[in-house]
Design a protein around this motif. Structure first.
Motif, PDB file in Angstrom:
ATOM      1  N   GLY A  66       0.846  -1.260  -0.086  1.00  0.00           N
ATOM      2  CA  GLY A  66      -0.030  -0.129   0.033  1.00  0.00           C
ATOM      3  C   GLY A  66       0.852   1.114   0.086  1.00  0.00           C
ATOM      4  O   GLY A  66       0.270   2.427   0.346  1.00  0.00           O
ATOM      5  N   LEU A  67       2.295   1.062  -0.563  1.00  0.00           N
ATOM      6  CA  LEU A  67       3.009   2.159  -0.517  1.00  0.00           C
ATOM      7  C   LEU A  67       2.856   2.602  -2.028  1.00  0.00           C
ATOM      8  O   LEU A  67       3.589   1.965  -2.760  1.00  0.00           O
ATOM      9  CB  LEU A  67       4.358   2.112  -0.016  1.00  0.00           C
ATOM     10  N   VAL A  68       2.647   3.873  -2.212  1.00  0.00           N
ATOM     11  CA  VAL A  68       2.753   4.300  -3.595  1.00  0.00           C
ATOM     12  C   VAL A  68       3.758   5.541  -3.826  1.00  0.00           C
ATOM     13  O   VAL A  68       3.559   6.745  -3.299  1.00  0.00           O
ATOM     14  CB  VAL A  68       1.232   4.941  -4.050  1.00  0.00           C
ATOM     15  N   GLY A  69       4.783   5.520  -4.498  1.00  0.00           N
ATOM     16  CA  GLY A  69       5.682   6.459  -4.902  1.00  0.00           C
ATOM     17  C   GLY A  69       6.839   5.815  -5.720  1.00  0.00           C
ATOM     18  O   GLY A  69       7.246   4.702  -5.849  1.00  0.00           O
ATOM     19  N   GLU A 126       4.501   8.973   7.640  1.00  0.00           N
ATOM     20  CA  GLU A 126       3.982   7.660   8.076  1.00  0.00           C
ATOM     21  C   GLU A 126       4.390   6.656   7.071  1.00  0.00           C
ATOM     22  O   GLU A 126       4.782   5.671   7.294  1.00  0.00           O
ATOM     23  CB  GLU A 126       2.388   7.932   7.990  1.00  0.00           C
ATOM     24  N   GLY A 127       4.394   6.851   5.713  1.00  0.00           N
ATOM     25  CA  GLY A 127       4.495   6.099   4.747  1.00  0.00           C
ATOM     26  C   GLY A 127       6.307   5.707   4.829  1.00  0.00           C
ATOM     27  O   GLY A 127       6.597   4.391   4.454  1.00  0.00           O
ATOM     28  N   LYS A 128       7.101   6.522   4.846  1.00  0.00           N
ATOM     29  CA  LYS A 128       8.158   6.366   5.208  1.00  0.00           C
ATOM     30  C   LYS A 128       8.670   5.048   6.298  1.00  0.00           C
ATOM     31  O   LYS A 128       9.338   4.418   6.261  1.00  0.00           O
ATOM     32  CB  LYS A 128       9.101   7.594   5.604  1.00  0.00           C
ATOM     33  N   GLU A 129       8.046   5.586   7.379  1.00  0.00           N
ATOM     34  CA  GLU A 129       8.118   4.499   8.638  1.00  0.00           C
ATOM     35  C   GLU A 129       7.568   3.154   8.146  1.00  0.00           C
ATOM     36  O   GLU A 129       8.350   2.463   8.681  1.00  0.00           O
ATOM     37  CB  GLU A 129       7.299   5.144   9.873  1.00  0.00           C
ATOM     38  N   PRO A 152      20.777  -2.777   4.192  1.00  0.00           N
ATOM     39  CA  PRO A 152      19.843  -1.688   4.690  1.00  0.00           C
ATOM     40  C   PRO A 152      19.335  -0.623   3.585  1.00  0.00           C
ATOM     41  O   PRO A 152      19.840  -0.735   2.569  1.00  0.00           O
ATOM     42  CB  PRO A 152      20.545  -0.875   5.885  1.00  0.00           C
ATOM     43  N   ILE A 153      18.141  -0.095   3.814  1.00  0.00           N
ATOM     44  CA  ILE A 153      17.883   1.119   3.067  1.00  0.00           C
ATOM     45  C   ILE A 153      17.595   2.216   3.723  1.00  0.00           C
ATOM     46  O   ILE A 153      17.883   2.284   5.118  1.00  0.00           O
ATOM     47  CB  ILE A 153      16.367   0.847   2.427  1.00  0.00           C
ATOM     48  N   ARG A 154      17.356   3.351   3.174  1.00  0.00           N
ATOM     49  CA  ARG A 154      17.274   4.628   4.046  1.00  0.00           C
ATOM     50  C   ARG A 154      15.910   5.475   3.320  1.00  0.00           C
ATOM     51  O   ARG A 154      15.653   5.115   1.999  1.00  0.00           O
ATOM     52  CB  ARG A 154      18.497   5.566   3.720  1.00  0.00           C
ATOM     53  N   SER A 155      15.311   6.232   4.178  1.00  0.00           N
ATOM     54  CA  SER A 155      14.163   7.022   3.657  1.00  0.00           C
ATOM     55  C   SER A 155      14.309   8.248   3.159  1.00  0.00           C
ATOM     56  O   SER A 155      13.390   9.050   2.560  1.00  0.00           O
ATOM     57  CB  SER A 155      13.209   6.817   4.808  1.00  0.00           C
TER      58      SER A 155
END
Length: 238
Positions: A38-41, A50-53, A69-72
Motif C-alpha cells: 500500500g505504498l505508492v511512490g 508515516e509512509g516512510k516509517e 539496509p535502506i534509507r528513507s
C-alpha cells in the motif's frame, strides 16, 4: 583572461557510496514491492512521514532485506561547489601552463612517478585556520610529494613573486625554498602578507566562488590537519 575550475567534494566518499546504495535499494524496493504494502511512490521522497516509517518496517520482513539496509531520505551530496580561478598568464606564463596541464591531465602518466599528472582526485592535505588550504600533491597526496610537467621542479617567475597575498582566494605555488615549484599550490583563506615575495602568485578565485572557499575553510584546524576529507573531484579549463 584564462580560467581554470576545481570542483570540490567534502566528506567521506566511502560512507557516501554506502548511503547512495541504501537509497537506490529503497527506490528499487518501492518500485517492485511498494504497491503490495500500500505504498505508492517512485522514491521514498514521494511518501509522507508515516509512509516512510511503514516502508522501513515492511522492508525488515521482506526477502529483499537480505541485500542490505535502506534509507528513507536521499543522501546529502558531497559536492561543495566549483572554484573558478582566473589565471595570471602574463605575470607567470610557465607556472600557469603547469597548472592548466595539471587541471586537464593532458600530460598523462608521469614517467618518473608512474602517477597521473592530474589534479583530479587530489586532496587538500593541509587546511590551516585563517591562513591557507594547500593541495596538488599528485604523487603522494599528503604534502610530501608533487611533480611539475617540466620534470620534478621548476624555477620561480619574478613577476609572479611580486604579486601580493592581499585577500582570501589568492592562488600561489607552494615551495620548499627558492626555485622548487612542483604541482603543489595553495589558496589563501585570508590576507597573508607574510607570504609576499616568497611564493609565485599565479591566480585568484572569483568573488562569486568564495562561498566554496568558505566551505573548505570550515574544515580547517590550527595545525592544518583537515577536519574532513576535501578533494578535487574534477577539474579543467573554462
Amino acid at each position: 583572461c584564462m580560467a581554470a575550475f576545481l570542483d570540490i567534494d567534502i566528506g567521506d566518499e566511502q560512507k557516501n557510496q554506502e548511503e547512495v546504495g541504501e537509497w537506490e535499494r529503497a527506490c528499487r524496493f518501492l518500485k517492485t514491492s511498494g504497491k503490495q504494502y500500500g505504498l505508492v511512490g517512485e522514491t521514498p521522497s514521494d511518501l509522507d512521514d508515516e509512509g516512510k516509517e511503514s516502508m522501513l518496517e515492511m522492508y525488515k520482513t521482506d526477502p529483499m532485506s537480505s541485500e542490505g539496509p535502506i534509507r528513507s531520505a536521499p543522501p546529502p551530496s558531497l559536492r561543495a561547489g566549483r572554484l573558478v580561478i582566473d589565471l595570471y598568464e602574463k605575470e607567470a606564463p610557465k607556472t600557469v601552463a603547469n597548472f592548466k596541464a595539471l587541471c586537464t591531465g593532458e600530460k598523462g602518466i608521469s614517467k618518473e612517478s608512474k602517477k597521473p599528472l592530474h589534479y583530479k582526485g587530489c586532496p587538500f592535505h593541509r587546511i590551516q585556520t585563517g591562513f591557507v588550504c594547500q593541495g596538488g600533491d599528485v604523487t603522494r597526496f599528503d604534502g610530501s610529494g608533487g611533480e611539475s610537467i617540466y620534470g620534478k621542479k621548476f624555477n620561480d617567475e619574478k613577476d609572479g613573486m611580486k604579486l601580493k597575498h592581499d585577500r582570501a582566494g589568492v592562488v600561489a605555488m607552494a615551495n620548499s625554498g627558492k626555485n622548487s615549484n612542483s604541482s603543489q599550490f595553495y589558496i589563501t583563506l585570508d590576507k597573508a602578507p607574510q607570504c609576499d615575495g616568497k611564493y609565485v602568485v599565479f591566480g585568484r578565485v572569483r568573488d562569486d566562488c568564495l562561498h566554496v572557499l568558505e566551505a573548505i575553510a570550515a574544515c580547517s584546524s590550527p595545525d592544518g590537519t583537515p577536519k574532513d576529507r576535501v578533494v578535487i573531484a574534477d577539474c579543467g579549463l573554462l
